[in-house]
Design a protein around this motif. Structure first.
Motif, PDB file in Angstrom:
ATOM      1  N   ASP A  59      24.600  21.653  15.836  1.00 60.45           N
ATOM      2  CA  ASP A  59      25.535  22.447  16.643  1.00 60.45           C
ATOM      3  C   ASP A  59      24.797  23.308  17.656  1.00 60.45           C
ATOM      4  OD1 ASP A  59      27.710  21.366  15.277  1.00 60.45           O
ATOM      5  OD2 ASP A  59      27.791  23.010  13.827  1.00 60.45           O
ATOM      6  N   ALA A  60      23.712  23.928  17.227  1.00 55.28           N
ATOM      7  CA  ALA A  60      22.919  24.767  18.138  1.00 55.28           C
ATOM      8  C   ALA A  60      22.323  23.924  19.263  1.00 55.28           C
ATOM      9  CB  ALA A  60      21.817  25.494  17.380  1.00 55.28           C
ATOM     10  N   VAL A  61      21.809  22.757  18.923  1.00 57.07           N
ATOM     11  CA  VAL A  61      21.225  21.864  19.930  1.00 57.07           C
ATOM     12  C   VAL A  61      22.277  21.466  20.956  1.00 57.07           C
ATOM     13  CG1 VAL A  61      20.227  19.565  20.309  1.00 57.07           C
ATOM     14  CG2 VAL A  61      19.386  20.999  18.427  1.00 57.07           C
ATOM     15  N   ALA A  62      23.442  21.070  20.480  1.00 58.42           N
ATOM     16  CA  ALA A  62      24.519  20.649  21.391  1.00 58.42           C
ATOM     17  C   ALA A  62      24.910  21.782  22.334  1.00 58.42           C
ATOM     18  CB  ALA A  62      25.729  20.176  20.589  1.00 58.42           C
ATOM     19  N   LYS A  63      25.041  22.985  21.799  1.00 62.41           N
ATOM     20  CA  LYS A  63      25.452  24.127  22.618  1.00 62.41           C
ATOM     21  C   LYS A  63      24.388  24.497  23.649  1.00 62.41           C
ATOM     22  CE  LYS A  63      27.131  28.882  22.583  1.00 62.41           C
ATOM     23  NZ  LYS A  63      27.004  28.872  23.998  1.00 62.41           N
ATOM     24  N   VAL A  64      23.152  24.607  23.206  1.00 62.12           N
ATOM     25  CA  VAL A  64      22.078  25.002  24.121  1.00 62.12           C
ATOM     26  C   VAL A  64      21.927  23.977  25.241  1.00 62.12           C
ATOM     27  CG1 VAL A  64      19.572  25.300  24.335  1.00 62.12           C
ATOM     28  CG2 VAL A  64      20.804  26.429  22.479  1.00 62.12           C
ATOM     29  N   ILE A  65      21.885  22.706  24.889  1.00 56.36           N
ATOM     30  CA  ILE A  65      21.677  21.678  25.918  1.00 56.36           C
ATOM     31  C   ILE A  65      22.884  21.596  26.843  1.00 56.36           C
ATOM     32  CG2 ILE A  65      21.355  19.194  26.297  1.00 56.36           C
ATOM     33  CD1 ILE A  65      19.350  19.282  23.967  1.00 56.36           C
ATOM     34  N   GLU A  66      24.073  21.777  26.326  1.00 53.80           N
ATOM     35  CA  GLU A  66      25.250  21.807  27.190  1.00 53.80           C
ATOM     36  C   GLU A  66      25.174  22.988  28.158  1.00 53.80           C
ATOM     37  OE1 GLU A  66      30.133  21.983  26.977  1.00 53.80           O
ATOM     38  OE2 GLU A  66      28.973  21.722  25.132  1.00 53.80           O
ATOM     39  N   ASP A  67      24.752  24.148  27.662  1.00 54.64           N
ATOM     40  CA  ASP A  67      24.626  25.334  28.511  1.00 54.64           C
ATOM     41  C   ASP A  67      23.540  25.168  29.575  1.00 54.64           C
ATOM     42  OD1 ASP A  67      26.653  26.537  27.050  1.00 54.64           O
ATOM     43  OD2 ASP A  67      25.309  27.894  25.951  1.00 54.64           O
ATOM     44  N   VAL A  68      22.402  24.598  29.201  1.00 55.03           N
ATOM     45  CA  VAL A  68      21.290  24.407  30.142  1.00 55.03           C
ATOM     46  C   VAL A  68      21.623  23.294  31.136  1.00 55.03           C
ATOM     47  CG1 VAL A  68      18.863  23.702  30.353  1.00 55.03           C
ATOM     48  CG2 VAL A  68      19.552  25.294  28.542  1.00 55.03           C
ATOM     49  N   ASP A  69      22.284  22.246  30.669  1.00 63.27           N
ATOM     50  CA  ASP A  69      22.679  21.096  31.485  1.00 63.27           C
ATOM     51  C   ASP A  69      21.502  20.530  32.298  1.00 63.27           C
ATOM     52  OD1 ASP A  69      24.410  19.145  32.425  1.00 63.27           O
ATOM     53  OD2 ASP A  69      25.123  20.384  34.086  1.00 63.27           O
ATOM     54  N   PRO A  70      20.446  20.089  31.595  1.00 57.52           N
ATOM     55  CA  PRO A  70      19.262  19.578  32.296  1.00 57.52           C
ATOM     56  C   PRO A  70      19.470  18.156  32.824  1.00 57.52           C
ATOM     57  CG  PRO A  70      18.988  19.299  29.952  1.00 57.52           C
ATOM     58  CD  PRO A  70      20.298  20.020  30.140  1.00 57.52           C
ATOM     59  N   ASP A  71      18.652  17.804  33.797  1.00 58.34           N
ATOM     60  CA  ASP A  71      18.611  16.420  34.279  1.00 58.34           C
ATOM     61  C   ASP A  71      17.784  15.560  33.338  1.00 58.34           C
ATOM     62  OD1 ASP A  71      19.954  16.854  36.908  1.00 58.34           O
ATOM     63  OD2 ASP A  71      18.225  18.177  37.214  1.00 58.34           O
ATOM     64  N   VAL A  72      16.732  16.184  32.772  1.00 56.25           N
ATOM     65  CA  VAL A  72      15.794  15.475  31.901  1.00 56.25           C
ATOM     66  C   VAL A  72      15.435  16.377  30.723  1.00 56.25           C
ATOM     67  CG1 VAL A  72      13.514  14.387  31.725  1.00 56.25           C
ATOM     68  CG2 VAL A  72      14.778  14.269  33.881  1.00 56.25           C
ATOM     69  N   ILE A  73      15.358  15.771  29.537  1.00 58.50           N
ATOM     70  CA  ILE A  73      14.868  16.467  28.351  1.00 58.50           C
ATOM     71  C   ILE A  73      13.545  15.811  27.960  1.00 58.50           C
ATOM     72  CG2 ILE A  73      15.283  16.986  25.916  1.00 58.50           C
ATOM     73  CD1 ILE A  73      18.324  16.726  26.608  1.00 58.50           C
ATOM     74  N   VAL A  74      12.499  16.631  27.848  1.00 54.58           N
ATOM     75  CA  VAL A  74      11.206  16.140  27.377  1.00 54.58           C
ATOM     76  C   VAL A  74      11.042  16.693  25.964  1.00 54.58           C
ATOM     77  CG1 VAL A  74       8.725  16.008  27.783  1.00 54.58           C
ATOM     78  CG2 VAL A  74      10.300  16.186  29.735  1.00 54.58           C
ATOM     79  N   HIS A  75      11.115  15.798  24.997  1.00 57.46           N
ATOM     80  CA  HIS A  75      11.132  16.203  23.587  1.00 57.46           C
ATOM     81  C   HIS A  75       9.724  16.167  23.004  1.00 57.46           C
ATOM     82  CE1 HIS A  75      12.462  16.899  19.601  1.00 57.46           C
ATOM     83  NE2 HIS A  75      12.584  15.645  19.221  1.00 57.46           N
ATOM     84  N   CYS A  76       9.067  17.337  23.044  1.00 56.72           N
ATOM     85  CA  CYS A  76       7.706  17.488  22.513  1.00 56.72           C
ATOM     86  C   CYS A  76       7.689  18.050  21.099  1.00 56.72           C
ATOM     87  CB  CYS A  76       6.890  18.411  23.413  1.00 56.72           C
ATOM     88  SG  CYS A  76       6.712  17.859  25.109  1.00 56.72           S
ATOM     89  N   ALA A  77       8.787  18.657  20.656  1.00 61.76           N
ATOM     90  CA  ALA A  77       8.825  19.269  19.329  1.00 61.76           C
ATOM     91  C   ALA A  77       8.710  18.188  18.255  1.00 61.76           C
ATOM     92  CB  ALA A  77      10.123  20.052  19.143  1.00 61.76           C
ATOM     93  N   ALA A  78       7.883  18.450  17.267  1.00 60.68           N
ATOM     94  CA  ALA A  78       7.701  17.494  16.172  1.00 60.68           C
ATOM     95  C   ALA A  78       6.894  18.142  15.063  1.00 60.68           C
ATOM     96  CB  ALA A  78       6.957  16.247  16.661  1.00 60.68           C
TER      97      ALA A  78
END
Length: 171
Positions: A59-78
């Motif tokens: 839920d937090a991920v969906a909300k944050v990414i919707e709010d930021v509305d990026p063109d590209v997500i670079v997923h470095c977290a792991a």
């Protein structure tokens, strides 16, 4: 172009944010800490917009990414502690981060129609080949539990999105 970069407190996320800035792009960074807690080197990432986010919280991920509305997500977290990932008492957390967290990011990327770059590893293969693996090689044989979870992350991305890049890196 607006980029959203996960894992900016780590070495890779830190460098990705700074490189994007050098190329004239806007980056918004995220990690677990309430404020940026990576290397304090006075570079762009230390001053860029930062949002605290737990990638395992869908839920937090969906909300944050919707709010930021990026063109590209670079997923470095792991989870990147390869040897510690083999410890049975840590495997649920490793899977939550590397698989479920990645699925959450991919689902949110799809919702906002963002491209996704997923940083994976050569550990999705067994290291026993005599010729380099090809870019789209599907002859997976993960080297260990860490490699298995990164492969499951790759599959989450490729099954969820049409606009994605999977980059396998090795230190």
């Amino acid at each position: 172009m607006k980029y959203f970069v996960t894992g900016v407190a780590g070495q890779l996320g830190h460098d990705v944010m700074n490189e994007l800035n050098k190329r004239g792009h806007v980056g918004v960074g995220t990690d677990l800490a309430p404020e940026y807690a990576g290397i304090q080197d006075d570079s762009y990432v230390t001053k860029a917009e930062y949002i605290s986010m737990d990638i395992t919280d869908a839920d937090a991920v969906a909300k944050v990414i919707e709010d930021v509305d990026p063109d590209v997500i670079v997923h470095c977290a792991a989870w990147t502690a390869v040897d510690a990932a083999e410890d049975e008492d840590k495997q649920d957390l490793v899977r939550a981060i590397n698989v479920n967290g990645t699925q959450n990011i991919a689902d949110a990327a799809k919702k906002v129609d963002a491209k996704m770059v997923y940083l994976s590893t050569d550990y999705v293969f067994n290291g026993q080949g005599e010729e380099p693996w090809q870019a789209d090689d599907k002859n997976y044989q993960p080297l260990n539990f860490y490699g298995q979870t990164k492969l499951e992350g790759e599959l989450a991305v490729s099954k969820t999105l049409d606009k994605y890049f999977i980059v396998r890196i090795a230190w």
